[in-house]
Design a protein around this motif. Structure first.
Motif, PDB file in Angstrom:
ATOM      1  N   SER A 134       9.053  31.196  60.596  1.00 33.89           N
ATOM      2  CA  SER A 134       9.023  31.415  61.898  1.00 33.89           C
ATOM      3  C   SER A 134       8.948  29.925  62.495  1.00 33.89           C
ATOM      4  N   LEU A 135       9.255  29.828  63.938  1.00 32.92           N
ATOM      5  CA  LEU A 135       9.204  28.740  64.563  1.00 32.92           C
ATOM      6  C   LEU A 135       7.886  28.722  65.393  1.00 32.92           C
ATOM      7  N   ASN A 136       7.116  29.576  65.129  1.00 36.94           N
ATOM      8  CA  ASN A 136       5.851  29.627  65.960  1.00 36.94           C
ATOM      9  C   ASN A 136       4.540  29.201  64.862  1.00 36.94           C
ATOM     10  N   ILE A 137       4.071  28.181  65.081  1.00 31.90           N
ATOM     11  CA  ILE A 137       3.096  27.514  64.270  1.00 31.90           C
ATOM     12  C   ILE A 137       1.725  27.599  64.567  1.00 31.90           C
ATOM     13  N   LYS A 138       0.682  28.181  63.810  1.00 34.40           N
ATOM     14  CA  LYS A 138      -0.829  28.004  64.269  1.00 34.40           C
ATOM     15  C   LYS A 138      -1.232  26.637  63.710  1.00 34.40           C
ATOM     16  N   LEU A 139      -1.923  25.819  64.425  1.00 29.99           N
ATOM     17  CA  LEU A 139      -2.380  24.776  64.231  1.00 29.99           C
ATOM     18  C   LEU A 139      -3.844  24.912  63.462  1.00 29.99           C
ATOM     19  N   ALA A 140      -3.866  24.655  62.536  1.00 34.07           N
ATOM     20  CA  ALA A 140      -5.386  24.559  61.762  1.00 34.07           C
ATOM     21  C   ALA A 140      -6.293  23.520  62.432  1.00 34.07           C
ATOM     22  N   LEU A 180       9.410  22.669  73.149  1.00 33.72           N
ATOM     23  CA  LEU A 180       8.427  23.400  72.515  1.00 33.72           C
ATOM     24  C   LEU A 180       7.440  24.025  73.447  1.00 33.72           C
ATOM     25  N   ILE A 181       6.492  25.110  73.325  1.00 31.38           N
ATOM     26  CA  ILE A 181       5.584  25.448  74.050  1.00 31.38           C
ATOM     27  C   ILE A 181       4.426  25.335  73.453  1.00 31.38           C
ATOM     28  N   ALA A 182       3.193  25.001  74.042  1.00 31.20           N
ATOM     29  CA  ALA A 182       1.921  24.692  73.276  1.00 31.20           C
ATOM     30  C   ALA A 182       1.049  25.503  73.903  1.00 31.20           C
ATOM     31  N   LYS A 183       0.278  26.372  73.316  1.00 32.06           N
ATOM     32  CA  LYS A 183      -0.722  27.311  73.939  1.00 32.06           C
ATOM     33  C   LYS A 183      -2.042  27.388  73.038  1.00 32.06           C
ATOM     34  N   GLY A 184      -2.961  26.953  73.370  1.00 29.40           N
ATOM     35  CA  GLY A 184      -4.342  27.032  72.416  1.00 29.40           C
ATOM     36  C   GLY A 184      -3.829  26.329  70.979  1.00 29.40           C
ATOM     37  N   LYS A 185      -3.955  27.189  70.003  1.00 30.44           N
ATOM     38  CA  LYS A 185      -3.807  26.392  68.666  1.00 30.44           C
ATOM     39  C   LYS A 185      -2.485  26.892  68.337  1.00 30.44           C
ATOM     40  N   TYR A 186      -1.439  27.322  69.320  1.00 30.13           N
ATOM     41  CA  TYR A 186      -0.209  27.745  68.902  1.00 30.13           C
ATOM     42  C   TYR A 186       0.846  26.789  69.415  1.00 30.13           C
ATOM     43  N   ILE A 187       1.700  26.637  68.651  1.00 32.39           N
ATOM     44  CA  ILE A 187       3.005  25.762  69.030  1.00 32.39           C
ATOM     45  C   ILE A 187       4.192  26.686  68.710  1.00 32.39           C
TER      46      ILE A 187
END
Length: 209
Positions: free
Chosen positions: A153-159, A189-196
């Motif tokens: 997925s192109l959706n990444i959750k940042l640790a 990209l779209i950055a929202k909280g912990k998600y990119i």
């Protein structure tokens, strides 16, 4: 992934760590490696000014502590970025696996090679790349690491937090936030909280290169 009785027994020895918990401190005697089962870790050193300098992020499947083989002490502090499950692997166990299992041997060489390559990229980021290029390189490297783990997925959750990303890249948190806004304005990209969410992977790659 690695069908070996010894490794299977190691992977059953999971130990949980809470977010922010120190797993091992720098300069303590080297005894074992740490395999990330779930969650994420960071490694950092403390400077002479008593500041934290992050030098690595580790995701599920990564082995932490390989650099301690030569020095016989842990060169970094190792800390949980989130609630994390760790499998602990003693040095003798790893040597046995390397001697008896080609898959394990190949894996260790790949991990060592990846550490060297990532360090070289970090040095390049510090020395030659502008702040937006550093951030693009970092996000793309995370995308590749997740992809290698089967996450397409192109959706990444940042640790890690934005402050930790800034620390790792040698930037300020304000610069990271500003450049994330810039990348959003460019529809990369779209950055929202912990998600990119990566809208334009090719543009992200081009910027990082």
């Amino acid at each position: 992934m690695l069908l070996n009785n010894t490794l299977s027994s190691v992977l059953e020895r999971k130990r949980s760590y809470s977010k922010g918990e120190i797993i091992v401190k720098a300069k303590t005697p080297f005894k074992k490696f740490f395999i990330v089962h779930s969650g994420a870790l960071k490694t950092f050193v403390t400077t002479s000014e008593n500041n934290e300098q992050i030098n690595g992020f580790y995701l599920p499947g990564d082995i932490v502590g390989l650099d301690a083989i030569s020095t016989k002490v842990y060169n970094n502090n190792i800390q949980a970025l989130s609630n994390t499950l760790i499998c602990e692997l003693h040095y003798d166990e790893l040597m046995t696996l390397i001697d008896t299992n080609k898959n394990v041997r190949d894996l260790i060489f790949r991990l060592l090679s990846a550490d060297i390559y990532n360090y070289q990229k970090l040095v390049l980021c510090y020395s030659q790349k502008k702040s937006d290029e550093r951030l693009a390189t970092f996000i793309y490297s995370l995308y590749l690491r997740y992809q290698q783990r089967g996450h397409s997925s192109l959706n990444i959750k940042l640790a890690m937090s934005r402050a930790e990303i800034a620390n790792y890249l040698g930037l300020t948190i304000e610069t990271v936030s500003r450049n994330l806004s810039k990348l959003q304005e460019q529809n990369i990209l779209i950055a929202k909280g912990k998600y990119i969410y990566i809208n334009n992977l090719e543009a992200l790659i081009d910027l990082g290169n």
